[in-house]
Write a protein that holds these residues in place. Structure first.
Motif, PDB file in Angstrom:
ATOM      1  N   UNK A   1       0.850  -1.190   0.000  1.00  0.00           N
ATOM      2  CA  UNK A   1       0.000   0.000   0.000  1.00  0.00           C
ATOM      3  C   UNK A   1       0.887   1.243   0.000  1.00  0.00           C
ATOM      4  N   UNK A   2       0.597   2.180  -0.908  1.00  0.00           N
ATOM      5  CA  UNK A   2       1.375   3.409  -0.996  1.00  0.00           C
ATOM      6  C   UNK A   2       2.519   3.347  -1.975  1.00  0.00           C
ATOM      7  N   UNK A   3       2.956   2.152  -2.366  1.00  0.00           N
ATOM      8  CA  UNK A   3       4.038   2.033  -3.339  1.00  0.00           C
ATOM      9  C   UNK A   3       3.488   2.220  -4.754  1.00  0.00           C
ATOM     10  N   UNK A   4       4.403   2.441  -5.688  1.00  0.00           N
ATOM     11  CA  UNK A   4       3.994   2.732  -7.066  1.00  0.00           C
ATOM     12  C   UNK A   4       4.388   1.608  -8.011  1.00  0.00           C
ATOM     13  N   UNK A   5       3.617   1.478  -9.064  1.00  0.00           N
ATOM     14  CA  UNK A   5       3.905   0.552 -10.149  1.00  0.00           C
ATOM     15  C   UNK A   5       3.943   1.356 -11.444  1.00  0.00           C
ATOM     16  N   UNK A   6       4.873   1.036 -12.320  1.00  0.00           N
ATOM     17  CA  UNK A   6       4.991   1.724 -13.604  1.00  0.00           C
ATOM     18  C   UNK A   6       4.239   0.946 -14.669  1.00  0.00           C
ATOM     19  N   UNK A   7       3.296   1.611 -15.322  1.00  0.00           N
ATOM     20  CA  UNK A   7       2.504   1.017 -16.398  1.00  0.00           C
ATOM     21  C   UNK A   7       3.041   1.567 -17.712  1.00  0.00           C
ATOM     22  N   UNK A   8       3.460   0.671 -18.625  1.00  0.00           N
ATOM     23  CA  UNK A   8       4.048   1.089 -19.900  1.00  0.00           C
ATOM     24  C   UNK A   8       3.149   0.637 -21.042  1.00  0.00           C
ATOM     25  N   UNK A   9       2.739   1.585 -21.865  1.00  0.00           N
ATOM     26  CA  UNK A   9       1.935   1.305 -23.060  1.00  0.00           C
ATOM     27  C   UNK A   9       2.766   1.698 -24.274  1.00  0.00           C
TER      28      UNK A   9
ATOM     29  N   UNK B   1      -4.215   4.452  -8.124  1.00  0.00           N
ATOM     30  CA  UNK B   1      -4.447   5.852  -8.482  1.00  0.00           C
ATOM     31  C   UNK B   1      -3.284   6.316  -9.342  1.00  0.00           C
ATOM     32  N   UNK B   2      -3.587   6.703 -10.571  1.00  0.00           N
ATOM     33  CA  UNK B   2      -2.541   7.172 -11.478  1.00  0.00           C
ATOM     34  C   UNK B   2      -2.155   8.586 -11.093  1.00  0.00           C
ATOM     35  N   UNK B   3      -0.855   8.820 -10.929  1.00  0.00           N
ATOM     36  CA  UNK B   3      -0.337  10.115 -10.506  1.00  0.00           C
ATOM     37  C   UNK B   3      -0.075  10.993 -11.719  1.00  0.00           C
ATOM     38  N   UNK B   4      -0.826  12.075 -11.847  1.00  0.00           N
ATOM     39  CA  UNK B   4      -0.597  13.109 -12.851  1.00  0.00           C
ATOM     40  C   UNK B   4      -0.606  12.521 -14.265  1.00  0.00           C
ATOM     41  N   UNK B   5       0.052  13.220 -15.173  1.00  0.00           N
ATOM     42  CA  UNK B   5       0.079  12.826 -16.576  1.00  0.00           C
ATOM     43  C   UNK B   5       1.258  11.895 -16.831  1.00  0.00           C
ATOM     44  N   UNK B   6       1.179  11.057 -17.880  1.00  0.00           N
ATOM     45  CA  UNK B   6       2.281  10.122 -18.133  1.00  0.00           C
ATOM     46  C   UNK B   6       3.472  10.815 -18.769  1.00  0.00           C
ATOM     47  N   UNK B   7       4.626  10.160 -18.663  1.00  0.00           N
ATOM     48  CA  UNK B   7       5.782  10.593 -19.452  1.00  0.00           C
ATOM     49  C   UNK B   7       5.671   9.928 -20.820  1.00  0.00           C
ATOM     50  N   UNK B   8       6.020  10.670 -21.865  1.00  0.00           N
ATOM     51  CA  UNK B   8       5.835  10.194 -23.235  1.00  0.00           C
ATOM     52  C   UNK B   8       7.158  10.309 -23.973  1.00  0.00           C
ATOM     53  N   UNK B   9       7.531   9.247 -24.689  1.00  0.00           N
ATOM     54  CA  UNK B   9       8.732   9.261 -25.523  1.00  0.00           C
ATOM     55  C   UNK B   9       8.378   8.728 -26.905  1.00  0.00           C
TER      56      UNK B   9
ATOM     57  N   UNK C   1      -0.641   2.292  -5.195  1.00  0.00           N
ATOM     58  CA  UNK C   1      -1.575   1.336  -4.612  1.00  0.00           C
ATOM     59  C   UNK C   1      -2.411   2.010  -3.533  1.00  0.00           C
ATOM     60  N   UNK C   2      -3.727   1.772  -3.557  1.00  0.00           N
ATOM     61  CA  UNK C   2      -4.641   2.438  -2.629  1.00  0.00           C
ATOM     62  C   UNK C   2      -4.874   1.611  -1.378  1.00  0.00           C
ATOM     63  N   UNK C   3      -5.262   0.355  -1.529  1.00  0.00           N
ATOM     64  CA  UNK C   3      -5.580  -0.479  -0.373  1.00  0.00           C
ATOM     65  C   UNK C   3      -5.151  -1.916  -0.587  1.00  0.00           C
ATOM     66  N   UNK C   4      -5.006  -2.657   0.511  1.00  0.00           N
ATOM     67  CA  UNK C   4      -4.592  -4.052   0.422  1.00  0.00           C
ATOM     68  C   UNK C   4      -5.648  -4.870  -0.309  1.00  0.00           C
TER      69      UNK C   4
ATOM     70  N   UNK D   1      -1.293  -7.643  -7.047  1.00  0.00           N
ATOM     71  CA  UNK D   1      -1.668  -7.883  -5.666  1.00  0.00           C
ATOM     72  C   UNK D   1      -1.034  -6.801  -4.790  1.00  0.00           C
ATOM     73  N   UNK D   2      -1.888  -6.132  -4.013  1.00  0.00           N
ATOM     74  CA  UNK D   2      -1.413  -5.087  -3.097  1.00  0.00           C
ATOM     75  C   UNK D   2      -1.331  -5.687  -1.701  1.00  0.00           C
ATOM     76  N   UNK D   3      -0.142  -5.666  -1.129  1.00  0.00           N
ATOM     77  CA  UNK D   3       0.086  -6.249   0.184  1.00  0.00           C
ATOM     78  C   UNK D   3      -0.148  -5.206   1.267  1.00  0.00           C
ATOM     79  N   UNK D   4      -0.667  -5.620   2.414  1.00  0.00           N
ATOM     80  CA  UNK D   4      -0.862  -4.644   3.508  1.00  0.00           C
ATOM     81  C   UNK D   4       0.471  -4.129   4.017  1.00  0.00           C
ATOM     82  N   UNK D   5       0.472  -2.906   4.516  1.00  0.00           N
ATOM     83  CA  UNK D   5       1.690  -2.269   5.023  1.00  0.00           C
ATOM     84  C   UNK D   5       1.357  -1.543   6.315  1.00  0.00           C
TER      85      UNK D   5
END
Length: 526
Positions: A32-40, A60-68, A90-93, A119-123
């Motif tokens: 919970x609270x950690x981030x994952x990078x989604x690449x399209x 919860x997606x943070x702001x706008x994506x980086x684009x290359x 990650x929002x919740x376990x 899978x979001x693990x509790x923290x």
């Protein structure tokens, strides 16, 4: 034989290209609270898109994506590729999901990406504002001793009562640089920032470990409604040096890694005021009045000020117990805030201009205002005592009404300056509701950026205030409005105050995100 095999493999790599379009994540398990990078990754015609909307669940997606973007020459053909990278927190376990994502081009061509399960693990560290518990959990899970704690001076308050909240940064690692990545919305409160920019780190023992402790934000909150009100998390981002553990030079070698931490949220139980306190100003306040004075046969002038720990911005002006024998004009003199103290003291000033009906001894009645102190549950009537003054009759000048209207307009403009962000959001909402295609989304993003790019928070307020006035929106009414758009405005105001008065570095990215959140709330209300 070996040369033939290598030649076949080389030809396979040339003539069998990898999958053109793809969606991936860099991890499938996180706390919970950690981030994952989604690449399209998109190629060819799909690479012409300027925006991609990735659906997520429990993230919860943070702001706008980086684009290359990149171009390559493969087997005589030019291949264009565009890569979008999203950071999602990650929002919740429990289970989380990215996608499924379907992209459709204007000519009808479609590309589908299947859902990706996470899978979001509790923290426990993310669920506590106890420094000892947080540090113990971080060390037990091999993470850096760097975190932020939220503290409130009370857990229960009356409607409109002042509540002080401070976010403390704790550090016992080698931090190269840090910044505040996100601030809570605080939409249920009137927010006043307290200046902590000059605060210096101090040493504090957390268990048996010495850590640096420093306040990074302090606010005075005034609840706007009764109930259990949330105080959201504050995110801190840092670049941390992790030393090598092996070899004789381990202490001098290492890698810089990016980490983030979000404080645990707080909640405040707010109870309604007693019926006797209706219309009273909430807080511990004092009323001060100057002696009445008249110069050269002109009007009689009295200065009054209301000072103390309370939200005096919304206070009505003190009134005379009975009407004086004079024509009375009330002039707003503005509100000031002492931001340097641990608990801010606010002062609001008025000036009473009296035009005596006749010459002689004039009795000036008492000025009074009702206040309610939540700490003592006492209703008090503050008073400036009556006085008598020998006066010369003075009629109100004909142009006085015009001056009064001008003064009120200027005062209203000053009070409403903080509301300027709302007009931009309202204008963008019209585009968001009517336009759903990717091309129209691009136009919306450009309009948002026109308001925030290369502008300070004060300049953003100035630009949007012009649009607000042009649309005839009553900002004072909207400020107290119990609605989604009222909540969204207060969240934006809190962010702009934080950016202007504290060491906030979220900047343009965070402002754009808040504007988009406001658009969503306004669209739901519509």
């Amino acid at each position: 034989m070996r040369q033939s095999f290598l030649l076949s493999a080389f030809c396979f790599l040339i003539f069998v290209p990898a999958r053109a379009n793809d969606m991936t994540v860099d991890r499938h398990a996180l706390r919970v609270g950690e981030t994952v990078t989604i690449t399209v990754s998109l190629e060819d015609a799909f690479a012409s898109l300027d925006d991609v909307d990735v659906p997520v669940r429990n993230l919860a997606i943070n702001a706008t994506p980086s684009v290359s973007s990149e171009f390559s020459w493969i087997n005589g053909t030019v291949v264009r590729r565009k890569v979008f990278r999203f950071a999602a927190r990650a929002i919740g376990a429990g289970p989380a999901q990215v996608g499924p994502l379907v992209i459709t081009l204007p000519d009808g061509e479609r590309e589908s990406f299947p859902a990706i399960a996470l899978q979001v693990l509790p923290d426990r560290a993310a669920e506590s504002n106890d420094a000892a518990i947080v540090l113990r959990e971080l060390l037990a899970t091999g993470r850096d001793p760097f975190f932020v704690i939220a503290e409130a001076d009370k857990t229960q308050a009356a409607l409109g009562e002042e509540v002080m909240v401070t976010w403390w940064l704790y550090n016992a690692t080698s931090v190269q640089e840090w910044q505040i990545g996100g601030v809570p919305k605080l939409a249920e409160f009137w927010v006043e920032e307290v200046d902590v920019r000059t605060a210096q780190p101090t040493q504090a023992f957390v268990g048996d470990i010495v850590m640096q402790k420093m306040p990074i934000r302090r606010v005075a909150l005034f609840p706007l409604r009764a109930g259990t009100l949330p105080i959201g998390s504050m995110e801190v981002e840092a670049a941390v040096m992790r030393r090598s553990s092996g070899g004789p030079f381990g202490l001098f070698e290492g890698n810089v890694v990016d980490i983030s931490y979000s404080s645990a949220p707080l909640s405040l139980a707010v109870h309604p005021l007693p019926a006797a306190a209706a219309g009273a100003v909430i807080g511990d306040l004092t009323l001060n009045c100057s002696k009445p004075r008249q110069g050269k046969g002109g009007p009689v002038v009295i200065d009054a000020s209301l000072t103390g720990h309370g939200n005096v911005r919304a206070a009505a002006a003190p009134h005379f117990e009975r009407a004086p024998a004079a024509d009375v004009q009330l002039v707003e003199r503005g509100t000031s805030l002492d931001r340097s103290a641990n608990a801010p003291s606010m002062t609001r000033r008025w000036q009473y201009v009296l035009f005596p009906a006749s010459s002689g001894a004039m009795l000036i009645p008492p000025l009074t205002i009702a206040t309610f102190s939540p700490g003592t549950s006492q209703l008090r009537v503050l008073r400036c005592e009556a006085s008598t003054l020998d006066v010369t009759g003075s009629a109100r000048p004909a142009e006085s009404s015009a001056r009064r209207s001008t003064a009120r307009a200027r005062s209203s403009q000053t009070r409403n300056l903080a509301l300027i962000v709302l007009a931009a959001a309202a204008a963008l909402l019209l585009a968001a509701i009517a336009l759903r295609t990717v091309r129209r989304r691009r136009g919306e993003s450009l309009r948002v950026r026109e308001l925030v790019d290369d502008r300070s928070p004060a300049q953003i307020r100035d630009v949007v205030h012009e649009r607000l006035a042009a649309r005839g929106i009553d900002a004072a009414t909207l400020l107290r409005e119990s609605s989604d758009r009222g909540d969204a405005y207060r969240a934006l105001r809190s962010l702009l105050d934080a950016l202007e008065h504290d060491r906030m570095t979220a900047g343009e990215r965070e402002v754009e995100r808040r504007v988009r959140e406001l658009l969503d709330s306004l669209q739901s209300a519509a």
